[in-house]
Scaffold this motif. Structure first.
Motif, PDB file in Angstrom:
ATOM      1  N   VAL A  56      32.715-119.383  23.143  1.00 12.11           N
ATOM      2  CA  VAL A  56      32.786-119.250  24.593  1.00 12.11           C
ATOM      3  C   VAL A  56      31.638-118.385  25.142  1.00 12.11           C
ATOM      4  O   VAL A  56      31.259-118.503  26.300  1.00 12.11           O
ATOM      5  CB  VAL A  56      34.187-118.719  25.004  1.00 12.11           C
ATOM      6  N   LYS A  57      31.075-117.547  24.290  1.00  5.79           N
ATOM      7  CA  LYS A  57      30.002-116.655  24.750  1.00  5.79           C
ATOM      8  C   LYS A  57      28.621-117.089  24.281  1.00  5.79           C
ATOM      9  O   LYS A  57      27.613-116.646  24.833  1.00  5.79           O
ATOM     10  CB  LYS A  57      30.263-115.242  24.239  1.00  5.79           C
ATOM     11  N   MET A  58      28.552-117.874  23.208  1.00  3.20           N
ATOM     12  CA  MET A  58      27.240-118.208  22.631  1.00  3.20           C
ATOM     13  C   MET A  58      26.762-119.549  23.195  1.00  3.20           C
ATOM     14  O   MET A  58      27.481-120.540  23.132  1.00  3.20           O
ATOM     15  CB  MET A  58      27.315-118.273  21.100  1.00  3.20           C
TER      16      MET A  58
ATOM     17  N   HIS B  41      26.945-127.863  15.590  1.00  2.00           N
ATOM     18  CA  HIS B  41      27.187-126.514  15.066  1.00  2.00           C
ATOM     19  C   HIS B  41      27.185-125.470  16.190  1.00  2.00           C
ATOM     20  O   HIS B  41      26.132-125.155  16.755  1.00  2.00           O
ATOM     21  CB  HIS B  41      26.127-126.183  14.000  1.00  2.00           C
TER      22      HIS B  41
ATOM     23  N   LYS C 130      37.940-112.869  35.925  1.00  2.90           N
ATOM     24  CA  LYS C 130      36.610-112.336  36.240  1.00  2.90           C
ATOM     25  C   LYS C 130      35.766-113.305  37.064  1.00  2.90           C
ATOM     26  O   LYS C 130      34.642-112.991  37.432  1.00  2.90           O
ATOM     27  CB  LYS C 130      35.854-112.024  34.937  1.00  2.90           C
TER      28      LYS C 130
ATOM     29  N   ASN D  39      21.079-120.551  10.612  1.00  3.38           N
ATOM     30  CA  ASN D  39      21.528-119.875   9.395  1.00  3.38           C
ATOM     31  C   ASN D  39      20.418-119.783   8.346  1.00  3.38           C
ATOM     32  O   ASN D  39      20.466-118.913   7.481  1.00  3.38           O
ATOM     33  CB  ASN D  39      22.778-120.541   8.832  1.00  3.38           C
TER      34      ASN D  39
ATOM     35  N   LYS E 112      41.313-114.129  30.962  1.00  2.00           N
ATOM     36  CA  LYS E 112      40.325-113.081  31.213  1.00  2.00           C
ATOM     37  C   LYS E 112      39.104-113.633  31.969  1.00  2.00           C
ATOM     38  O   LYS E 112      38.651-113.051  32.953  1.00  2.00           O
ATOM     39  CB  LYS E 112      39.888-112.517  29.852  1.00  2.00           C
TER      40      LYS E 112
ATOM     41  N   LEU F  69      28.151-108.223  12.602  1.00  2.00           N
ATOM     42  CA  LEU F  69      28.131-109.677  12.821  1.00  2.00           C
ATOM     43  C   LEU F  69      28.935-110.411  11.738  1.00  2.00           C
ATOM     44  O   LEU F  69      29.697-111.341  12.035  1.00  2.00           O
ATOM     45  CB  LEU F  69      26.674-110.176  12.836  1.00  2.00           C
TER      46      LEU F  69
ATOM     47  N   ASN G 127      29.609-118.303  16.887  1.00  2.00           N
ATOM     48  CA  ASN G 127      30.789-117.484  17.129  1.00  2.00           C
ATOM     49  C   ASN G 127      30.454-116.269  18.001  1.00  2.00           C
ATOM     50  O   ASN G 127      29.520-115.544  17.651  1.00  2.00           O
ATOM     51  CB  ASN G 127      31.317-117.022  15.753  1.00  2.00           C
TER      52      ASN G 127
ATOM     53  N   SER H 213      28.667-124.989   8.962  1.00  2.00           N
ATOM     54  CA  SER H 213      27.490-124.135   9.091  1.00  2.00           C
ATOM     55  C   SER H 213      26.569-124.284   7.897  1.00  2.00           C
ATOM     56  O   SER H 213      25.442-123.812   7.934  1.00  2.00           O
ATOM     57  CB  SER H 213      27.903-122.677   9.255  1.00  2.00           C
TER      58      SER H 213
ATOM     59  N   SER I 291      41.801-115.568  26.332  1.00  2.00           N
ATOM     60  CA  SER I 291      40.397-115.646  26.734  1.00  2.00           C
ATOM     61  C   SER I 291      40.233-116.308  28.101  1.00  2.00           C
ATOM     62  O   SER I 291      39.531-115.783  28.974  1.00  2.00           O
ATOM     63  CB  SER I 291      39.623-116.419  25.659  1.00  2.00           C
TER      64      SER I 291
HETATM   65  N1  3HC Z   1      36.801-114.521  25.750  1.00  2.00           N
HETATM   66  C1  3HC Z   1      36.888-113.818  26.891  1.00  2.00           C
HETATM   67  N2  3HC Z   1      36.419-112.575  27.011  1.00  2.00           N
HETATM   68  C2  3HC Z   1      35.845-112.030  25.922  1.00  2.00           C
HETATM   69  C3  3HC Z   1      35.716-112.709  24.693  1.00  2.00           C
HETATM   70  C4  3HC Z   1      36.237-114.014  24.632  1.00  2.00           C
HETATM   71  N3  3HC Z   1      36.196-114.753  23.516  1.00  2.00           N
HETATM   72  N4  3HC Z   1      35.101-111.924  23.799  1.00  2.00           N
HETATM   73  C5  3HC Z   1      34.844-110.767  24.444  1.00  2.00           C
HETATM   74  N5  3HC Z   1      35.297-110.845  25.714  1.00  2.00           N
HETATM   75  C6  3HC Z   1      35.268-109.833  26.742  1.00  2.00           C
HETATM   76  C7  3HC Z   1      35.593-108.458  26.197  1.00  2.00           C
HETATM   77  O1  3HC Z   1      36.992-108.287  26.093  1.00  2.00           O
HETATM   78  C8  3HC Z   1      34.966-107.577  27.256  1.00  2.00           C
HETATM   79  O2  3HC Z   1      35.816-107.538  28.364  1.00  2.00           O
HETATM   80  P1  3HC Z   1      36.002-106.159  29.203  1.00  2.00           P
HETATM   81  O3  3HC Z   1      34.638-105.777  29.662  1.00  2.00           O
HETATM   82  O4  3HC Z   1      36.926-106.576  30.305  1.00  2.00           O
HETATM   83  O5  3HC Z   1      36.603-105.191  28.244  1.00  2.00           O
HETATM   84  C9  3HC Z   1      33.709-108.371  27.674  1.00  2.00           C
HETATM   85  O6  3HC Z   1      33.952-109.733  27.253  1.00  2.00           O
HETATM   86  C10 3HC Z   1      32.451-107.877  27.038  1.00  2.00           C
HETATM   87  O7  3HC Z   1      32.670-107.862  25.660  1.00  2.00           O
HETATM   88  P2  3HC Z   1      31.725-107.149  24.627  1.00  2.00           P
HETATM   89  O8  3HC Z   1      31.180-105.875  25.237  1.00  2.00           O
HETATM   90  O9  3HC Z   1      32.453-107.101  23.323  1.00  2.00           O
HETATM   91  O10 3HC Z   1      30.628-108.161  24.354  1.00  2.00           O
HETATM   92  P3  3HC Z   1      29.380-108.779  25.096  1.00  2.00           P
HETATM   93  O11 3HC Z   1      29.804-109.721  26.162  1.00  2.00           O
HETATM   94  O12 3HC Z   1      28.408-107.735  25.456  1.00  2.00           O
HETATM   95  O13 3HC Z   1      28.781-109.627  23.865  1.00  2.00           O
HETATM   96  C11 3HC Z   1      28.735-111.027  21.986  1.00  2.00           C
HETATM   97  C12 3HC Z   1      29.602-110.118  22.857  1.00  2.00           C
HETATM   98  C13 3HC Z   1      28.330-112.273  22.753  1.00  2.00           C
HETATM   99  C14 3HC Z   1      29.607-111.427  20.786  1.00  2.00           C
HETATM  100  C15 3HC Z   1      27.445-110.263  21.554  1.00  2.00           C
HETATM  101  O14 3HC Z   1      27.786-109.077  20.905  1.00  2.00           O
HETATM  102  C16 3HC Z   1      26.599-111.093  20.642  1.00  2.00           C
HETATM  103  O15 3HC Z   1      25.822-111.918  21.079  1.00  2.00           O
HETATM  104  N6  3HC Z   1      26.728-110.852  19.317  1.00  2.00           N
HETATM  105  C17 3HC Z   1      26.041-111.669  18.332  1.00  2.00           C
HETATM  106  C18 3HC Z   1      26.879-112.889  18.057  1.00  2.00           C
HETATM  107  C19 3HC Z   1      26.154-113.865  17.179  1.00  2.00           C
HETATM  108  O16 3HC Z   1      25.005-113.731  16.812  1.00  2.00           O
HETATM  109  N7  3HC Z   1      26.891-114.933  16.827  1.00  2.00           N
HETATM  110  C20 3HC Z   1      26.379-115.948  15.956  1.00  2.00           C
HETATM  111  C21 3HC Z   1      26.875-115.668  14.608  1.00  2.00           C
HETATM  112  S1  3HC Z   1      26.271-116.824  13.429  1.00  2.00           S
HETATM  113  C22 3HC Z   1      27.368-118.077  13.540  1.00  2.00           C
HETATM  114  O17 3HC Z   1      28.322-118.078  14.280  1.00  2.00           O
HETATM  115  C23 3HC Z   1      27.050-119.228  12.676  1.00  2.00           C
HETATM  116  C24 3HC Z   1      28.193-119.605  11.815  1.00  2.00           C
HETATM  117  O18 3HC Z   1      27.792-120.784  11.161  1.00  2.00           O
HETATM  118  C25 3HC Z   1      28.556-118.570  10.791  1.00  2.00           C
END
Ligand code: 3HC
Length: 288
Positions: A149-151, A143, A59, A194, A55, A235, A146, A122, A52
């Motif tokens: 790194v993105k949220m 909390h 970028k 949640n 990557k 999800l 998931n 959670s 990760s």
């Molecule tokens: N690190 C680095 N790069 C990553 C990565 C990571 N962890 N995950 C994905 N990437 C990269 C991909 O490889 C892709 O790269 P590329 O363009 O070079 O191929 C790029 O990022 C874009 O990836 P995606 O098109 O898969 O994804 P997005 O960036 O558009 O979004 C997401 C991904 C943020 C997961 C989005 O789909 C999202 O917001 N989903 C909902 C997630 C959510 O709601 N999470 C909360 C869940 S509830 C929870 O966690 C609570 C717990 O208590 C259960």
């Protein structure tokens, strides 16, 4: 403990959340120890971070080179060694109260006396986890979502005895790692996110279990018509079907048959290669 006093962080758990949190903390410039109970688990977690960070660095999303970030991470199996210098411990172990209490009891014994003891739970009660320690005023919920790194959001949850000083330092720490904190002032089941996501996910699972619509149709409806980034089944595959199962159990909610079926088959989502969708051999979601 003041946020400026936090320099050494330990994350307990190297699974999806543990390695994701470790990565975020290291990217922000902190020294961090990631600990799990077996070397293989720690090594797998570290490999995921490496993939990760490389990557993100390529970028330009992370400004430093990957090596510099990775050099801030130490891995460990022994709990006492992992936490003996920690200013902040973030526990991301399995969602079972007995496991969490055992860990917090050990933390009480092994961490410096002013350390903040945070749980990434959670669904479990921060108040109850804190009873395993002699310092519940230093125990707080932290909390992450998931993939960390993105949220952007992190909930900072008060247990019944959490001191304002602890919650405030935790809140400011979350800001320092470039995330957006919110306070959850009461230790209610599911906290804020949640509590809202639970009924959403339940409704979807019951509809499919009762034959109202297919998995793909429900996901497509939420993504293409409602504009959500992922459908409820996609999800669940990302977060782990077992996580949702334990959250429901903890909240006393009935388990929809489709969820029970997946848990019984140990098809838990992306991490096992199969969940509501099949991820083996480069597979993924099938809705359009
Ligand atoms: N690190 C680095 N790069 C990553 C990565 C990571 N962890 N995950 C994905 N990437 C990269 C991909 O490889 C892709 O790269 P590329 O363009 O070079 O191929 C790029 O990022 C874009 O990836 P995606 O098109 O898969 O994804 P997005 O960036 O558009 O979004 C997401 C991904 C943020 C997961 C989005 O789909 C999202 O917001 N989903 C909902 C997630 C959510 O709601 N999470 C909360 C869940 S509830 C929870 O966690 C609570 C717990 O208590 C259960």
């Amino acid at each position: 403990m003041n946020v400026d006093d936090i320099s050494q962080v330990t994350v307990l758990g190297a699974g999806n959340m543990g390695h994701g949190i470790t990565e975020v903390v290291a990217i922000a410039g902190y020294d961090v120890v990631m600990r799990d109970i077996e070397q293989d688990l720690v090594d797998d977690g570290f490999e995921s971070i490496k993939w990760s960070v490389e990557k993100l660095s390529e970028k330009g999303i992370v400004s430093e080179d990957a090596e510099t970030v990775l050099d801030r991470i130490d891995t460990e199996v022994d709990l006492e060694t992992a936490v003996s210098d920690a200013d902040l411990v973030i526990e991301a172990a399995p969602e079972q109260m007995e496991i969490k209490k055992d860990i917090f009891s050990d933390l009480d014994e092994f961490t410096p006396e002013d350390a903040i003891l945070a749980s990434n739970t959670s669904s479990l009660s921060i108040t109850e986890i804190a009873t395993a320690t002699s310092r519940p005023e230093q125990v707080v919920g932290m909390h992450f979502f998931n993939p960390p790194v993105k949220m952007d959001l992190v909930e900072v949850i008060y247990g019944a005895e959490t001191a304002d000083e602890t919650a405030e330092a935790t809140y400011e720490f979350v800001e320092s790692i470039d995330k957006t904190p919110i306070y959850v002032r009461k230790d209610v089941n599911g906290f804020v996110v949640n509590s809202v996501l639970g009924p959403f996910s339940d409704e979807a699972a019951w509809m499919v279990s009762e034959g109202v619509a297919d998995i793909e149709a429900v996901d497509a409806a939420m993504v293409h018509r409602r504009g959500y980034p992922m459908g409820p089944f996609e999800l669940s595959d990302l977060t782990g079907i077992d996580i949702g199962y334990h959250v429901r159990k903890e909240a006393g909610r009935d388990i929809p048959p489709i969820v029970q079926e997946k848990v019984d088959a140990e098809d838990l989502g992306q991490k096992t290669g199969r969940g509501y969708y099949d991820y083996e051999d480069g597979g993924g979601t099938t809705y359009e």
